[in-house]
Structure formats: C-alpha cells, structure tokens
Scaffold this motif. Structure first.
Motif, PDB file in Angstrom:
ATOM      1  N   TRP A 126       0.827  -1.202   0.000  1.00  0.00           N
ATOM      2  CA  TRP A 126       0.000   0.000   0.000  1.00  0.00           C
ATOM      3  C   TRP A 126       0.861   1.252   0.000  1.00  0.00           C
ATOM      4  CZ3 TRP A 126      -4.603   0.385  -1.678  1.00  0.00           C
ATOM      5  CH2 TRP A 126      -5.494  -0.672  -1.551  1.00  0.00           C
ATOM      6  N   PHE A 127       2.003   1.199   0.704  1.00  0.00           N
ATOM      7  CA  PHE A 127       2.886   2.369   0.691  1.00  0.00           C
ATOM      8  C   PHE A 127       3.427   2.620  -0.707  1.00  0.00           C
ATOM      9  CE2 PHE A 127       7.298   3.841   0.543  1.00  0.00           C
ATOM     10  CZ  PHE A 127       7.083   5.156   0.912  1.00  0.00           C
ATOM     11  N   TRP A 128       3.898   1.591  -1.409  1.00  0.00           N
ATOM     12  CA  TRP A 128       4.453   1.774  -2.750  1.00  0.00           C
ATOM     13  C   TRP A 128       3.383   2.281  -3.724  1.00  0.00           C
ATOM     14  CZ3 TRP A 128       9.197   2.670  -2.603  1.00  0.00           C
ATOM     15  CH2 TRP A 128      10.052   1.973  -1.762  1.00  0.00           C
ATOM     16  N   LEU A 129       2.156   1.813  -3.565  1.00  0.00           N
ATOM     17  CA  LEU A 129       1.066   2.329  -4.393  1.00  0.00           C
ATOM     18  C   LEU A 129       0.813   3.804  -4.081  1.00  0.00           C
ATOM     19  CD1 LEU A 129      -1.238   1.890  -6.409  1.00  0.00           C
ATOM     20  CD2 LEU A 129      -2.652   1.204  -4.465  1.00  0.00           C
ATOM     21  N   HIS A 130       0.781   4.149  -2.804  1.00  0.00           N
ATOM     22  CA  HIS A 130       0.578   5.535  -2.383  1.00  0.00           C
ATOM     23  C   HIS A 130       1.685   6.425  -2.960  1.00  0.00           C
ATOM     24  CE1 HIS A 130      -0.175   8.416   1.262  1.00  0.00           C
ATOM     25  NE2 HIS A 130      -0.513   8.969   0.117  1.00  0.00           N
ATOM     26  N   LEU A 131       2.923   5.968  -2.903  1.00  0.00           N
ATOM     27  CA  LEU A 131       4.050   6.741  -3.432  1.00  0.00           C
ATOM     28  C   LEU A 131       3.926   6.935  -4.943  1.00  0.00           C
ATOM     29  CD1 LEU A 131       6.746   8.128  -2.787  1.00  0.00           C
ATOM     30  CD2 LEU A 131       7.855   5.930  -3.239  1.00  0.00           C
ATOM     31  N   ALA A 132       3.517   5.900  -5.659  1.00  0.00           N
ATOM     32  CA  ALA A 132       3.357   6.010  -7.113  1.00  0.00           C
ATOM     33  C   ALA A 132       2.269   7.022  -7.475  1.00  0.00           C
ATOM     34  CB  ALA A 132       3.032   4.640  -7.708  1.00  0.00           C
ATOM     35  N   VAL A 133       1.158   6.993  -6.766  1.00  0.00           N
ATOM     36  CA  VAL A 133       0.082   7.955  -7.020  1.00  0.00           C
ATOM     37  C   VAL A 133       0.557   9.371  -6.704  1.00  0.00           C
ATOM     38  CG1 VAL A 133      -2.203   8.704  -6.243  1.00  0.00           C
ATOM     39  CG2 VAL A 133      -1.763   6.282  -6.679  1.00  0.00           C
ATOM     40  N   TYR A 134       1.301   9.524  -5.623  1.00  0.00           N
ATOM     41  CA  TYR A 134       1.853  10.832  -5.246  1.00  0.00           C
ATOM     42  C   TYR A 134       2.763  11.378  -6.350  1.00  0.00           C
ATOM     43  CZ  TYR A 134       4.960  14.130  -2.847  1.00  0.00           C
ATOM     44  OH  TYR A 134       5.708  15.224  -2.499  1.00  0.00           O
ATOM     45  N   ILE A 135       3.673  10.559  -6.833  1.00  0.00           N
ATOM     46  CA  ILE A 135       4.619  11.013  -7.860  1.00  0.00           C
ATOM     47  C   ILE A 135       3.885  11.391  -9.143  1.00  0.00           C
ATOM     48  CG2 ILE A 135       6.494  10.252  -9.359  1.00  0.00           C
ATOM     49  CD1 ILE A 135       7.549   8.657  -6.915  1.00  0.00           C
ATOM     50  N   CYS A 136       2.954  10.553  -9.586  1.00  0.00           N
ATOM     51  CA  CYS A 136       2.201  10.850 -10.811  1.00  0.00           C
ATOM     52  C   CYS A 136       1.392  12.137 -10.669  1.00  0.00           C
ATOM     53  CB  CYS A 136       1.285   9.683 -11.153  1.00  0.00           C
ATOM     54  SG  CYS A 136       2.166   8.205 -11.674  1.00  0.00           S
TER      55      CYS A 136
END
Length: 71
Positions: A22-32
């Motif tokens: 969930w953290f890696w998904l959250h980080l990817a959404v943040y970056i995009c």
C-alpha cells in the motif's frame, strides 16, 4: 512452535507485506499527481509556484506512511 504461533507469525508477515504494498502504491500515485500538477503549472502562467503546497503537504503524509510501512 505450535500451530497457533505459526499461524500468528504468517498473519503478521502478511500484514507487513500488505502495508509495504500500500505504501508503494501511495508513493506512485503521489509522484504521478505531482508530475501532473507541475505540468499544469508549466503550461499555465507560471506566476506563482502553487504546486509546492500540495507537494509539501502530501509529502509529509507520504513520510509518515513510510515510517509506518517500512519500519
């Protein structure tokens, strides 16, 4: 180790893996999202760097999520 302890260990490991995913998904959404906001700013008037506010605000939440998920 009895069966109950093994099951508890597996469940704990599964929760830890889920937190990291969930953290890696959250980080990817943040970056995009931040790339999108900067692109909007670049295509606009560029008078004031307004994208910095969501970048920093959400960045604090990402840092807290990283502490929870990775430590």
């Amino acid at each position: 180790m009895d069966e109950f302890a093994k099951e508890a260990s597996r469940e704990s490991e599964a929760k830890r893996i889920a937190r990291r995913q969930w953290f890696w998904l959250h980080l990817a959404v943040y970056i995009c999202t931040q790339i999108f906001l900067v692109a909007i700013w670049l295509l606009g008037d560029r008078a004031y760097p307004w994208f910095v506010f969501p970048l920093l605000g959400w960045g604090i939440l990402i840092a807290a999520h990283a502490v929870y998920a990775l430590i």
